[in-house]
Design a protein around this motif. Structure first.
Motif, PDB file in Angstrom:
ATOM      1  N   UNK A   1      44.271 109.055 -51.905  1.00 51.64           N
ATOM      2  CA  UNK A   1      43.197 109.926 -52.728  1.00 51.64           C
ATOM      3  C   UNK A   1      44.351 111.613 -52.784  1.00 51.64           C
ATOM      4  N   UNK A   2      44.654 112.244 -51.980  1.00 48.41           N
ATOM      5  CA  UNK A   2      45.132 113.223 -52.040  1.00 48.41           C
ATOM      6  C   UNK A   2      46.621 112.805 -52.056  1.00 48.41           C
ATOM      7  N   UNK A   3      47.334 112.207 -52.604  1.00 52.43           N
ATOM      8  CA  UNK A   3      48.651 111.437 -52.396  1.00 52.43           C
ATOM      9  C   UNK A   3      48.701 110.354 -54.020  1.00 52.43           C
ATOM     10  N   UNK A   4      47.405 109.664 -54.408  1.00 50.85           N
ATOM     11  CA  UNK A   4      47.322 109.321 -55.970  1.00 50.85           C
ATOM     12  C   UNK A   4      48.320 109.640 -56.296  1.00 50.85           C
ATOM     13  N   UNK A   5      48.914 110.482 -57.144  1.00 50.23           N
ATOM     14  CA  UNK A   5      49.118 111.200 -58.211  1.00 50.23           C
ATOM     15  C   UNK A   5      50.967 110.863 -57.946  1.00 50.23           C
ATOM     16  N   UNK A   6      51.085 110.992 -56.326  1.00 47.78           N
ATOM     17  CA  UNK A   6      52.614 110.712 -56.266  1.00 47.78           C
ATOM     18  C   UNK A   6      52.925 109.436 -56.128  1.00 47.78           C
ATOM     19  N   UNK A   7      54.237 109.120 -57.444  1.00 46.96           N
ATOM     20  CA  UNK A   7      54.196 107.641 -57.435  1.00 46.96           C
ATOM     21  C   UNK A   7      55.784 107.381 -57.420  1.00 46.96           C
ATOM     22  N   UNK A   8      56.394 106.448 -57.202  1.00 46.95           N
ATOM     23  CA  UNK A   8      57.626 106.286 -57.159  1.00 46.95           C
ATOM     24  C   UNK A   8      57.838 104.463 -57.958  1.00 46.95           C
ATOM     25  N   UNK A   9      57.931 104.637 -58.936  1.00 43.88           N
ATOM     26  CA  UNK A   9      58.433 103.551 -59.596  1.00 43.88           C
ATOM     27  C   UNK A   9      57.854 103.323 -60.118  1.00 43.88           C
ATOM     28  N   UNK A  10      56.185 103.978 -60.326  1.00 38.52           N
ATOM     29  CA  UNK A  10      54.850 103.555 -60.414  1.00 38.52           C
ATOM     30  C   UNK A  10      54.287 103.605 -59.765  1.00 38.52           C
ATOM     31  N   UNK A  11      54.375 103.541 -58.047  1.00 35.42           N
ATOM     32  CA  UNK A  11      54.009 102.847 -57.139  1.00 35.42           C
ATOM     33  C   UNK A  11      53.245 103.759 -56.507  1.00 35.42           C
ATOM     34  N   UNK A  12      52.531 103.801 -55.547  1.00 37.89           N
ATOM     35  CA  UNK A  12      52.475 104.495 -54.769  1.00 37.89           C
ATOM     36  C   UNK A  12      53.166 104.138 -53.525  1.00 37.89           C
ATOM     37  N   UNK A  13      52.871 105.375 -52.148  1.00 37.46           N
ATOM     38  CA  UNK A  13      52.889 105.422 -50.894  1.00 37.46           C
ATOM     39  C   UNK A  13      52.988 103.357 -50.117  1.00 37.46           C
ATOM     40  N   UNK A  14      51.250 103.517 -50.603  1.00 40.31           N
ATOM     41  CA  UNK A  14      50.867 102.427 -50.291  1.00 40.31           C
ATOM     42  C   UNK A  14      51.685 101.193 -50.721  1.00 40.31           C
ATOM     43  N   UNK A  15      51.692 101.230 -51.923  1.00 38.08           N
ATOM     44  CA  UNK A  15      51.834  99.898 -52.915  1.00 38.08           C
ATOM     45  C   UNK A  15      53.156  99.633 -52.686  1.00 38.08           C
ATOM     46  N   UNK A  16      54.215 100.616 -52.402  1.00 34.86           N
ATOM     47  CA  UNK A  16      55.789 100.850 -51.675  1.00 34.86           C
ATOM     48  C   UNK A  16      55.870  99.824 -50.596  1.00 34.86           C
ATOM     49  N   UNK A  17      54.820 100.933 -49.634  1.00 37.65           N
ATOM     50  CA  UNK A  17      55.301 100.108 -47.918  1.00 37.65           C
ATOM     51  C   UNK A  17      54.788  98.577 -48.381  1.00 37.65           C
ATOM     52  N   UNK A  18      53.692  98.118 -48.771  1.00 37.56           N
ATOM     53  CA  UNK A  18      53.493  96.733 -49.234  1.00 37.56           C
ATOM     54  C   UNK A  18      54.116  95.888 -49.789  1.00 37.56           C
ATOM     55  N   UNK A  19      54.840  96.474 -51.026  1.00 41.27           N
ATOM     56  CA  UNK A  19      55.927  95.505 -52.149  1.00 41.27           C
ATOM     57  C   UNK A  19      57.478  95.414 -50.577  1.00 41.27           C
ATOM     58  N   UNK A  20      57.667  96.553 -49.916  1.00 47.39           N
ATOM     59  CA  UNK A  20      59.065  96.483 -49.519  1.00 47.39           C
ATOM     60  C   UNK A  20      58.600  95.457 -48.636  1.00 47.39           C
TER      61      UNK A  20
END
Ligand code: PHE
Length: 450
Positions: free
Chosen positions: A368-387
């Protein structure tokens, strides 16, 4: 030379199988497998995933359990003890640390998703899904993840539940719970597959899952398949090593791990068979990501007879499956705090759980609040999951294979694994050459090295 664990032992081989299956079967099978398969085009991904389970996952799982049983401590101390014993550099303890960090990172978001499952248990029970439409399921899901307070509340409840069990010691209760809950989850999945056959586009779902289209298979998709195999089998971060450290001395490692790996894979494939026919029957997008099962299952339970009952039961069982996985994610850290920081179990559980809970707030906000912050097109959750899935767990698996097959003396390995001659040589060769080469090649391929 056999050591014993200060944290206790499983009462039998079966107890280990149940606990390890409890760790392996979780959100990874029912929530993650369908959406990752959906994002990566289906068939070819599934084929690579199953190949990874058999060729990389199972052999590495045997090695991880073996290391645990030989060391009989938390992964950090087990690696220190075994490295000393084999006169290898102390730096191998880093493998234990990598696992602890991965465990915190995974648990932090795992708990948030388990929170969604709790929320859906309640929604199903009170009839929110009865007769629901496609717009309805979008709305229910959207409203849930848009509200950080609600997500935080469910996340907090789930993390507290996890801490309670870990504080009491994992041997208590886990065994009995898994013995009854896993078969129940399996049965409900079968029921869902039956519903998907009758009401969904079963032919298309089956074709999507099992008819490989290799043109859809990118390097990233292969990496995702390997990551999914490690994640789903709970490999590469010490959870299975920890559970191996509680394994009775003469239980057969090859047989027990095979049972665990196969049950885990069966649950994932069944979940796929339940989900995709409904996805196609309802005209949903297979590649919509983490919301996939929540929308699909809400539709299914909303339209089947006694859907409120079956739906709430299903989500509740999924919460239990997630619970037994979450416990294993934090157990290595807790065992280390007890061994090396001399904490009491309760204290250790509260500390570790609090750290994971705090990290989880990042995932709560990433929807929600941070859904706009992305790195390489990934949100914080996506990054954690990928990493964690695609990098840390395969790296941990690689280190386990290298240590067991190259660093340990063959005599120590033979003594611990108790495999007859030819089978031993086959497994040892896979662990020496096939698994490390496979993992490295998949990494290189994914970054476009060739
Ligand atoms: N295997 C668990 C699941 O599929 C997740 C997990 C990963 C648990 C790594 C422990 C270690 O849900």
């Amino acid at each position: 030379m056999a050591r014993s664990s200060m944290h206790g032992h499983w009462s039998s081989r079966l107890a280990f199988i149940l606990a390890a299956t409890g760790s392996a079967v979780g959100l990874g099978n029912v929530w993650k497998f369908p959406y990752v398969a959906g994002e990566n085009g289906g068939g070819a991904f599934v084929l690579v995933y199953v190949a990874c389970v058999l060729l990389l996952g199972w052999p590495v799982m045997m090695a991880e359990v073996m290391l645990g049983r030989r060391g009989r401590h938390s992964p950090v101390n087990t690696m220190r003890i075994l490295a000393e014993e084999e006169r290898a550099p102390r730096a191998w303890t880093l493998l234990g640390w990598l696992g602890i960090v991965a465990g915190f990172l995974i648990l932090s978001y795992y708990s948030v998703i388990a929170g969604w499952t709790l929320a859906y248990t309640v929604r199903a029970a009170v009839g929110v899904f009865d007769g629901i439409t496609r717009e309805g399921v979008e709305q229910v899901f959207g409203a849930l993840v848009a509200d950080p307070e609600r997500l935080l509340a469910w996340h907090t409840i789930f993390m507290a539940l996890t801490m309670v069990v870990v504080a009491r010691g994992v041997e208590h209760g886990l065994e009995r719970a898994v013995r009854f809950l896993m078969p129940a989850l399996f049965l409900l999945l079968l029921l869902l597959v039956g519903y998907a056959m009758a009401q969904g586009d079963f032919a298309r779902g089956v074709a999507f899952l099992f008819k490989p289209d290799f043109s859809a298979l990118t390097g990233q998709a292969v990496l995702a398949a390997m990551g999914q195999a490690f994640f789903s089998l709970s490999l590469g971060m010490g959870a299975i090593m920890m559970y191996g450290s509680y394994l009775p001395q003469h239980a057969s490692i090859p047989r027990t791990t095979f049972t665990v790996a196969m049950s885990d894979t069966a649950v994932a494939l069944l979940a796929g068979l339940a989900i995709f026919p409904i996805v196609f029957g309802e005209g949903l997008a297979p590649d919509q990501g983490p919301s996939l099962i929540f929308k699909t299952l809400a539709l299914a339970f909303g339209h089947m007879p006694a859907g409120a009952l079956f739906g709430s039961l299903f989500f509740l069982l999924l919460v239990f499956a997630a619970w037994t996985s979450a416990i294993s994610l934090i157990e290595p850290a807790v065992a280390w705090l007890i061994e090396s920081r001399r904490m009491r179990r309760v204290e250790a559980a509260v500390w570790a759980g609090t750290v994971a809970w705090l990290l989880g707030i990042g995932t709560v906000l990433s929807f929600n609040a941070w859904s706009g912050y992305t790195l390489w097109g990934r949100t914080f959750f996506d990054l954690l999951d990928y990493l964690t899935s695609n990098v840390m767990l395969p790296l941990g698996g690689l280190a386990i294979a290298l240590f067991a097959a190259w660093v340990m003396r063959e005599a120590s390995v033979r003594e611990e694994i108790e495999l007859p001659g030819r089978a031993f040589r086959l497994w040892h060769a896979v662990l020496r050459y096939v698994a490390p080469a496979g993992i490295v090649l998949i990494f290189l391929n994914a970054v476009g090295a060739f």
